[in-house]
Design an enzyme around this catalytic site. Structure first.
Site: not given
Ligand code: UD1
Ligand code: MG
Length: 468
Positions: A9-10, A80, A22, A339, A411, A176, A15, A372
């Site tokens: 979640a980094a 990732t 997010k 409430r 009343s 994936n 977007r 009230y």
């Molecule tokens: C990733 C997958 C893709 C898959 C898709 C599904 C990889 C390279 N690709 O792509 O194959 O189909 O998810 O949704 O893994 N994150 C980090 N640190 C980082 C980068 C990302 O924690 O340095 C976290 C993001 O917060 C996110 C998750 O990893 O929760 C996925 O990263 P994101 O950049 O959204 O990957 P996708 O391009 O969606």
């Molecule tokens: Mg993604």
């Protein structure tokens, strides 16, 4: 052997165009990340590490605590695969299975995690199971490349990110999902071998697949039937779509359990609600937080109930109930607001435009219209007339109004708290009552004064009361 998980979640979630991370955006009353953590716990995962970044770590920490998870900060974010390197470095090495999931997939179910976990079998050489789904093209998801027919191999050969695909690979409709179960020692054996030789110059977790295959291991796909269960949320349009799917699922679960939902599209539910048999939810009803509704009750239309327990056989219409408890056979509304920890006992009637704040209303009491009632204790069978105000606030402090059983409040009475109106006492229409009224006593006027019978004359208080 214990099972652990790493949740990524980094990413900045750019977007979303939001100041809020997010994964903390809400759908059906919970942050996106909550659903992933909950599904992991429900699937029996014992230890969870969430990869965050320095900007969002403190905001995510409370949610991590709720699930006894730890956070690991990744800075900078180099993909990732890099995120998993950082997380593994922070965890003492284990010999079991480790799940890796992304924090932006709120529709994931415990069964999906259970299925990937069940398919890892290190003794048989299967060291990675990953979730795949067939979905409509075009798609930005990574493509699942299977071995060519005749190669004698099965399973998954590699994953190619959409941006790195050849045209042939782009035509593959198996994606994936981003949910993996690795045999941890095998993951550790390849994680430092990732390279950033790709379109985004990132370390891709997905490249571990090809590395494991090279090392002679097996990678198996776990195909989900409905790709919508693994859709990631990247912007607010996708957030709204995911919310609609999740809400529909919640409605269907309750409908199958015996709840009538007249219009699921305009009924807004959250996880963990308790809704009894033969409850009817009318359109534009929201049930939020820790809420329960007893059997046979009718809720709505146009009603919001938040963090409250509603008993059986109630009718709550066009009203708002927040952090309160309501007994059985209670009628509320239309247009009532209850409430602040109010407690409403059985067979109470609370009608049009009545507000209750932190008030205890004992059984069979009535407040039919326009009142009230704040910081009050209302006795059994008491009747509160239209326009009654508990004047509970002196500008500095809040004070209690206590009304005895069977009392009759005329009343437009203003009861200036702290004040006690005795059992069976009566106030006349428009009375402004500034001192306690004894049991059975009657007061009228402004300010309310004792009504003394003159010799030979019957008192004739101006009472306006509506027993409805
Ligand atoms: C990733 C997958 C893709 C898959 C898709 C599904 C990889 C390279 N690709 O792509 O194959 O189909 O998810 O949704 O893994 N994150 C980090 N640190 C980082 C980068 C990302 O924690 O340095 C976290 C993001 O917060 C996110 C998750 O990893 O929760 C996925 O990263 P994101 O950049 O959204 O990957 P996708 O391009 O969606
Ligand atoms: Mg993604």
């Amino acid at each position: 052997m214990s099972t652990r998980a790493i949740v990524l979640a980094a990413g900045m979630g750019t977007r979303m165009k939001s100041k809020l991370p997010k994964v903390l955006h809400l759908l059906c009353g919970r942050p996106m990340l909550w659903y992933t953590l909950r599904a992991l716990r429900d699937a029996g995962v014992d230890e969870i590490a969430i990869v965050t970044n320095p900007q969002v770590d403190t905001e995510i920490a409370p949610l991590a605590r709720e699930f006894s998870a730890r956070t690991v900060v990744q800075e900078p974010q180099r993909g990732t695969g890099h995120a998993v390197q950082i997380a593994l470095a922070a965890l003492t090495p284990g010999a079991g299975t480790i799940v890796i999931a992304y924090g932006d997939m709120p529709l994931v179910t415990p069964a999906i995690f259970e299925n990937v976990l069940a398919d890892v079998d290190a003794d048989a050489g299967t060291v990675l199971a990953l979730v795949t789904a067939r979905m409509p093209l075009p798609s930005s998801f990574g493509r699942i490349v299977r071995p060519s027919p005749g190669s004698g191999r099965s399973g998954v050969e590699k994953i190619v990110e959409a941006r790195d695909c050849t045209p042939d690979e782009l035509a593959i409709d198996e994606m994936n999902a981003g949910i993996y179960a690795f045999h941890e020692p095998n993951l550790r054996a390849v994680i430092d071998k990732l390279s950033d030789n790709n379109a985004q110059r990132e370390l891709y977790l997905t490249d571990t697949v090809a590395l494991l295959i090279e090392a002679g291991r097996r990678v198996v796909p776990v195909v989900v039937d409905d790709y919508r269960a693994v859709l990631g949320v990247n912007d607010r349009v996708e957030l709204a779509n995911a919310r609609a799917v999740l809400n529909r699922t919640l409605c269907e679960t309750h409908m199958r359990a015996g709840v009538t939902i007249v219009d699921p599209a305009t009924t807004y539910l959250e996880p963990d609600l308790v809704i009894g048999q033969d409850v009817t939810l009318h359109p534009n009803t929201m049930l939020c937080g820790d809420t329960s509704v007893g059997a046979g009750s009718e809720i709505g239309p146009n009603t919001r109930i938040h963090g409250s327990a509603v008993g059986a056989n109630c009718a709550i219409r066009e009203s708002v109930v927040v952090n309160s408890q309501i007994g059985d056979h209670v009628g509320v509304g239309p247009f009532a607001h209850i409430r602040g920890g109010s407690i409403v006992e059985d067979h109470v009637h609370i009608g049009n435009f009545v507000e209750l704040k932190k008030t205890l209303m004992h059984a069979d009491a009535k407040a039919g219209h326009l009142a009230y009632l704040g910081d009050g204790i209302i006795g059994e069978r008491a009747n509160i007339g239209a326009g009654t105000i508990f004047c509970n606030y002196d500008g500095k402090n809040k004070h209690t109004t206590t009304i005895g059983a069977g009392a009759f409040i005329g009343s437009n009475s203003s009861l200036v708290a702290p004040i006690t109106i005795g059992e069976g006492a009566l106030t006349g229409a428009g009375a402004v009552v500034i001192r306690d009224v004894a049991p059975g006593e009657r007061v009228v006027g402004n300010p309310g004064r004792a009504l003394r019978a003159r010799a030979g004359a019957e008192p004739r208080p101006q009472l306006v009361a509506d027993p409805d």
